[in-house]
Design an enzyme around this catalytic site. Structure first.
Site, short mmCIF file in Angstrom:
data_model
loop_
_atom_site.label_atom_id
_atom_site.label_comp_id
_atom_site.label_asym_id
_atom_site.label_seq_id
_atom_site.Cartn_x
_atom_site.Cartn_y
_atom_site.Cartn_z
N SER A 416 0.87 -1.49 -0.06
CA SER A 416 -0.10 0.06 0.12
C SER A 416 0.96 1.20 -0.05
CB SER A 416 -1.04 -0.16 1.00
OG SER A 416 -0.05 0.06 2.59
N HIS A 437 -2.38 -2.84 -5.68
CA HIS A 437 -2.67 -2.33 -4.45
C HIS A 437 -4.49 -2.58 -4.22
CE1 HIS A 437 -3.35 1.04 -1.32
NE2 HIS A 437 -3.39 -0.01 -0.59
N GLU A 449 -5.39 -0.12 -7.22
CA GLU A 449 -4.55 0.78 -7.72
C GLU A 449 -3.56 0.01 -8.16
OE1 GLU A 449 -4.28 4.94 -5.15
OE2 GLU A 449 -3.41 3.08 -4.33
N ASN A 487 -4.29 7.08 -0.59
CA ASN A 487 -3.70 7.41 0.52
C ASN A 487 -2.87 8.60 0.62
OD1 ASN A 487 -4.82 5.08 1.81
ND2 ASN A 487 -2.81 3.63 1.56
#
Ligand code: 3HC
Length: 719
Positions: A416, A437, A449, A487
């Protein structure tokens, strides 16, 4: 027919039957040329004395995928759909819809004006308009309740998910399934009907709507369902109002008129534009600007997963659901057993909820094989590593995978936030290395992702994007940069939420404000769910001083409040429940920390909460765009809707900013810069676009943007 019209209807004759074939690749939407073609062909067949029946079908893989979505919101060209459908419905020769593939939205509505419907086993039927902020506006809300009853029709229209041919037959939406050649079976079916003096019309079937007249529970249940599954959306209420008209109006055409009025209201509502942006945005995200469309794809016939934890298990389920045999590897036998039993339980839950049959469960479970040995991975086409976030460990695994898998296998990491290039560097095949991800729980969350390393080959990228589609994911490409897309944006959002807490807001106020904006879960509920101790422990381990924004959450951890995992965090939780209850005992802590840091607590409005959290997403999104980490602003909208609970009806954070107006975004941000000048410095791209009254959709393409970023920092900073 003029040349400007889009799509056509091919006309052919087989004995006494006219065959009308909708031809508008790739999926046959009802564009202007199709509408014109339908009217002309029906008229032609009706005028030809040798014709006794008409078959309507689609060329290629679809029957008709609905209205042409690209026409909504633009000036309407060519003939009217309602007129074409009326001509089919009142044709003086029987019409059979031979459904060869997807009959969705206006496609199913077209089939519903035909006298008979036959499908292949591959056919799917549905009214997915609600997903576009619309309602079925070509008679669907009036005809489907007449065919299958208002209650079932409402469920189908509010869910927007299509049914298989088998289910459609069970419900009475289609009359038969063709097991052989569709057209041959359709002709045989129609020949039997030709002699009849009358042919059924759905508009005349009133029994089921009359049964529901006066039964208040039908509409009440639909309202409850819409409130639960489509919070904040405009179209569901309109759909229910249409069905109410179908139930209560004696005259079918009065119901149709109401449907048209309510449809128009949906069309004019900003939610429609937002949701259609997402429809096209998801399809755009699946394309990589500099990778040719014809790039060959590697066949993925077998996969391997390393790690049988929650992520590994969820990823294995995705692959199995896509029909791909998968080996799941763990070096600890107990973990492996536990992982397999979690997978089995997840599938069983789906069976119990009626989302999967026992047979289907057995089939997918049969595709997942546990193993303790890397040697078993020798013939996989892709291996996905899903172990915990530690670069050394991942590098070790990739070295092993490089040795044991065949030379052209793709090696993917579910990291991640770690540097994909650093992982690829330990292998002899960096071109075959990529980040995948997934979001937790991976078998539920749609976002994927796909992280493009500096050496990831075109073939690798194209293959993984196509695999994402097969797994029914919303796949978005991110460059290999800290935090990737989602993120990285989230960091600013949670920073603002934490600062608001220091400045005087309470968790419940922040969460309620953002949930009323439409977020599926407010930031403090989310932080409690993830666990407050993760960041606290990481900071302790690295001996990092707690940043101002994290002072409250770290203090909560010092007092043994880690979030849901031990029933207390920002909120209190009762045993076995995830429902947050206020934690008044925390309020002293908030005050104390604000005081200690010389922050005067004040009354904060809900609007300020929304603006600060959402515009933090937008400003970081603009930086991501200008750096080329994301290919287009719509990609970030797809990320936020599918991975972070952003309301689809607002079209994602970047689309929301466009609708607000970028000048307004800048004005709001500059008001906040008094609080934190550095944080609220507008991204240069955002500033530039606001000056020219532009929108993110018009941001320059990848080539013209700044140099592509390389991974600079493995520490992406706290969420
Ligand atoms: N109108 C215009 N374009 C459409 C379209 C439509 N109804 N449906 C699909 N397309 C386009 C896609 O944008 C895509 O274009 P691209 O190649 O340039 O990206 C192309 O057709 C292929 O689509 P997919 O990639 O989605 O193809 P799949 O094979 O994966 O899926 C499908 C096929 C299941 C038919 C899927 O495209 C789909 O769900 N389409 C939308 C169906 C829908 O929502 N219909 C309702 C429309 S609104 C309506 O009918 C109103 C009416 O009630 C009046």
């Amino acid at each position: 027919m003029t040349n400007e019209l889009k799509g056509k209807v091919n006309y052919s004759i087989n004995g006494n039957i006219a065959i009308l074939e909708v031809d508008n690749p790739p999926v046959n939407p009802l564009s202007s040329g199709v509408r014109a073609g339908l009217s002309e062909s029906i008229a032609k067949a009706n005028a030809d004395e040798s014709i006794e029946g008409i078959i309507l079908t689609g060329a290629g893989r679809s029957f008709i995928a609905g209205a042409d979505i690209s026409e909504f919101g633009k000036s309407y060209d060519g003939p009217d759909l309602h007129a074409a459908l009326r001509e089919i419905e009142f044709s003086n020769k029987p019409v059979l819809a031979a459904i060869n593939g997807a009959a969705l939205g206006g496609g199913l509505e077209t089939a519903l004006v035909c006298n008979y419907r036959m499908g292949t086993n591959q056919a799917i039927v549905g009214l997915p308009e609600v997903n576009l902020g619309l309602l079925p506006g070509a008679g669907g809300t009036q005809r489907l309740p007449r065919l299958i009853g208002p209650s079932q029709a409402l469920k189908m229209m509010l869910a927007g998910t299509p049914l298989t041919a088998k289910k459609a037959l069970e419900q009475g939406i289609i009359d038969a399934i063709s097991e052989n050649s569709l057209i041959e079976d359709a002709i045989a079916f129609l020949q039997e009907k030709i002699g009849l003096s009358e042919h059924p019309k759905v508009r005349d079937k009133n029994e089921k709507v009359l049964e529901a007249r006066g039964a208040e529970n039908v509409l009440a249940e639909a309202k409850a369902l819409a409130a639960k599954t489509r919070r904040g959306q405009f179209a569901p209420g309109q759909i229910i109002a249409c069905v109410e008209a179908a139930i209560n109006e004696d005259d079918f055409d009065v119901g149709m008129k109401k449907e048209s009025d309510y449809f128009l209201e949906c069309l004019m509502n900003p939610q429609r534009e937002a949701m259609i942006h997402i429809f096209f945005g998801e399809r755009a995200a699946s394309k990589i600007a500099d990778i040719p469309k014809e790039t060959p794809l590697m066949p993925i016939k077998k996969a391997g997963i390393i790690g049988s934890g929650t992520m590994g298990g969820g990823i294995a389920m995705n692959l199995a659901n896509a029909g791909i045999p998968v080996l799941i590897l763990d070096q600890d036998e107990k973990n492996l057993e536990k992982g397999m039993s979690v997978i089995e339980k997840n599938y069983q839950m789906m069976v119990d909820r009626g989302r999967m049959s026992q047979e289907q469960k057995e089939m997918v479970m049969g595709l997942i094989t546990p193993t303790l040995s890397y040697d078993d991975l020798s013939d996989v086409d892709i291996a996905v590593e899903a172990v915990y976030e530690n670069l050394d460990l991942k590098q070790e695994i990739f070295k092993t995978l490089d040795e044991v898998t065949k030379g052209d296998a793709i090696l993917a990491s579910n990291t991640s936030g770690l540097d994909i290039d650093a992982i690829a560097s330990v292998t002899n095949r960096p071109g075959k290395v990529v980040g995948t991800h997934f979001f937790s729980p991976a078998n539920v969350m749609r976002l994927l992702e796909v992280v493009r390393g500096k050496d990831s080959s075109d073939e690798t990228m194209a293959t993984v994007m196509s695999l994402g589609k097969k797994m029914k994911k919303a796949a978005v490409v991110s460059l290999n940069a800290p935090g990737f897309i989602g993120n990285r944006m989230l960091a600013g959002y949670t920073h603002q939420a934490n600062m608001l807490l220091l400045e005087g807001a309470l968790p419940n106020q922040v969460d309620s404000a953002l949930e009323s904006f439409g977020m599926s879960m407010g930031p403090f509920r989310m932080l409690d769910l993830v666990g407050l101790d993760l960041g606290w422990r990481a900071r302790k381990l690295a001996d990092i001083e707690t940043p101002l924004a994290n002072k409250i959450s770290d203090e909560l951890c010092e007092r043994d409040r880690f979030g849901q995992k031990n029933s207390k965090g920002f909120y209190n939780y009762s045993e076995g429940s995830r429902a947050p209850n206020p934690a008044p005992e925390n309020e002293e802590i908030y005050k104390e920390i604000s005081n200690k840091n010389n922050i005067e607590r004040r009354e904060i409005s809900d609007q300020e909460i929304i603006d600060r959290c959402i515009l933090a997403l937008v400003n970081e999104g603009a930086r991501i765009l200008e750096e080329g980490v994301a290919q287009r602003s719509g990609d970030m909208d797809i990320v936020y809707i599918n991975g972070y609970g952003f309301p689809i009806w607002r079209g994602g954070p970047m689309f929301y900013a466009n609708q607000l107006g970028l000048e307004e975004v800048i004005n709001k941000m500059s008001a906040f810069s008094e609080l934190d000048e550095e944080f609220w410095k507008p991204a240069p791209l955002l500033k530039k676009l606001s000056e020219i009254s532009g929108t993110f959709g018009e941001a320059p393409g990848l080539d013209e943007r700044a140099e592509l970023l390389s991974f600079k920092n493995a520490n992406m900073g706290g969420v």
